[in-house]
Design an enzyme around this catalytic site. Structure first.
Site, short mmCIF file in Angstrom:
data_model
loop_
_atom_site.label_atom_id
_atom_site.label_comp_id
_atom_site.label_asym_id
_atom_site.label_seq_id
_atom_site.Cartn_x
_atom_site.Cartn_y
_atom_site.Cartn_z
N LYS A 43 38.93 31.62 -54.54
CA LYS A 43 38.32 32.08 -53.27
C LYS A 43 39.38 32.33 -52.19
CE LYS A 43 35.71 28.45 -52.67
NZ LYS A 43 35.96 27.56 -53.81
N ARG A 89 48.64 20.93 -51.22
CA ARG A 89 47.56 20.25 -50.50
C ARG A 89 47.39 18.82 -51.00
NH1 ARG A 89 42.39 24.14 -50.44
NH2 ARG A 89 41.43 22.14 -50.87
N ARG A 116 28.29 25.71 -48.67
CA ARG A 116 28.61 24.86 -49.81
C ARG A 116 27.40 24.05 -50.25
NH1 ARG A 116 34.40 24.45 -49.36
NH2 ARG A 116 35.27 23.24 -51.05
N ARG A 154 36.26 16.60 -56.38
CA ARG A 154 35.84 17.88 -55.80
C ARG A 154 35.01 18.67 -56.80
NH1 ARG A 154 41.49 19.83 -54.41
NH2 ARG A 154 40.54 21.86 -54.06
N ARG A 160 49.04 24.28 -57.56
CA ARG A 160 48.88 25.22 -56.44
C ARG A 160 49.83 24.92 -55.28
NH1 ARG A 160 43.00 26.32 -53.89
NH2 ARG A 160 42.99 24.12 -53.36
P1 ADP Z 1 38.50 24.12 -52.29
O1 ADP Z 1 39.80 24.54 -52.85
O2 ADP Z 1 38.02 22.82 -52.87
O3 ADP Z 1 37.46 25.20 -52.33
P2 ADP Z 1 38.55 24.09 -49.33
O4 ADP Z 1 39.87 24.32 -48.72
O5 ADP Z 1 37.53 25.16 -49.23
O6 ADP Z 1 38.84 23.69 -50.84
O7 ADP Z 1 37.89 22.76 -48.74
C1 ADP Z 1 38.58 21.53 -48.71
C2 ADP Z 1 37.66 20.40 -48.24
O8 ADP Z 1 37.12 20.71 -46.94
C3 ADP Z 1 36.43 20.13 -49.11
O9 ADP Z 1 36.74 19.28 -50.20
C4 ADP Z 1 35.52 19.46 -48.08
O10 ADP Z 1 35.88 18.13 -47.82
C5 ADP Z 1 35.78 20.24 -46.80
N1 ADP Z 1 34.87 21.41 -46.63
C6 ADP Z 1 35.25 22.71 -46.63
N2 ADP Z 1 34.18 23.52 -46.44
C7 ADP Z 1 33.09 22.70 -46.32
C8 ADP Z 1 31.70 22.91 -46.12
N3 ADP Z 1 31.19 24.14 -46.00
N4 ADP Z 1 30.88 21.83 -46.05
C9 ADP Z 1 31.37 20.59 -46.16
N5 ADP Z 1 32.67 20.31 -46.35
C10 ADP Z 1 33.54 21.33 -46.43
#
Ligand code: ADP
Ligand code: ZN
Length: 234
Positions: free
Chosen positions: A30, A175, A105, A186, A142
């Site tokens: 994404k 990260r 999400r 996750r 990553r």
């Molecule tokens: P990923 O690579 O897991 O898609 P992101 O960078 O999108 O990672 O998100 C990292 C973290 O930020 C998630 O594990 C969560 O804790 C939080 N997060 C991001 N977007 C949301 C959301 N829409 N609702 C709740 N928590 C979120």
């Protein structure tokens, strides 16, 4: 699979903002794809994860509140997610549209987004489909650029100079939630809370699946072609 790829009337798109939503497991690409399509279509890339990480780095009040959730791989409570997201999408640069990466999400978040926006925007919703085994491999190697959020991988797409972004020259970092234990959590949270969203959008005839198991360039080609097919004026 139900797919939605009807062309949207040109006058409609001009009048309404286009909100591109990318769904998919952590590591499905994404972030990688959002950065690219953001440049190609000149729409801002909005990643809730990036917004949280920025707030953590700058030690803001919201950053302090969300840190423990990100560290564990848990979802941040909706209230905080909405605060940060709605503040961002009401900025002027979002008036023509934007790309949402990491939001919604949960089905509840999707409802809330629709309640707020559905009369004024078009949604284009893509699901990046990839195997779990690929996801774990991608996440554990990553590297992300501190400045432009471009994504590299230690083995499959390494930067030309170690630790440095090919595009903007800034430092790359790993990260803190990209470690085996948090990745596992996750993925668990993804299956439990986010995956049901696929069904939800599929039932509404709004979901376009994209095979995301190829190289970033291959996936980008497919995704761009789909967007252009659906929104020829972009
Ligand atoms: P990923 O690579 O897991 O898609 P992101 O960078 O999108 O990672 O998100 C990292 C973290 O930020 C998630 O594990 C969560 O804790 C939080 N997060 C991001 N977007 C949301 C959301 N829409 N609702 C709740 N928590 C979120
Ligand atoms: Zn960069």
């Amino acid at each position: 699979m139900t797919t939605y790829s009807a062309k949207v009337e040109t006058h409609d798109v001009k009048e309404r903002a286009l909100v591109i939503i990318l769904l998919g497991a952590p590591g499905s690409g994404k972030g990688t794809q959002s950065v690219e399509i953001s440049h190609s279509f000149n729409l801002p890339h909005i990643s809730t994860g990036d917004l949280f990480r920025e707030n953590i780095k700058n030690q803001t009040e919201i950053g302090q509140k969300v840190k423990s959730y990100l560290d564990k791989g848990a979802l941040v409570p909706d209230e905080l997610v909405f605060d940060i997201l709605f503040a961002r999408i009401s900025k002027a640069d979002c008036s023509k549209g934007y790309i949402l990466d990491g939001f919604p999400r949960t089905t509840l978040q999707a409802h809330k987004l629709e309640d707020l926006l559905s009369s004024s925007v078009h949604f284009a919703i893509f699901n990046l489909v990839v195997d779990d085994s690929a996801v774990i491999k991608r996440l554990s190697g990553r590297l992300v650029c501190k400045k432009c959020s471009r994504v590299f991988h230690k083995d499959s797409t390494p930067p030309k100079i170690e630790g440095v972004c090919d595009v903007c020259g800034e430092e790359l970092y790993q990260r803190s939630d990209d470690n085996p234990e948090v990745i596992k959590e996750r993925l668990r949270v993804y299956y439990e809370q986010t995956k049901p969203l696929e069904e939800y959008y599929k039932n509404k005839g709004q979901l376009t699946p994209i095979n995301a198991s190829g190289s970033p360039a291959e996936v980008l080609k497919t995704l761009k072609a789909k967007i252009q097919e659906m929104y020829p004026i972009l």
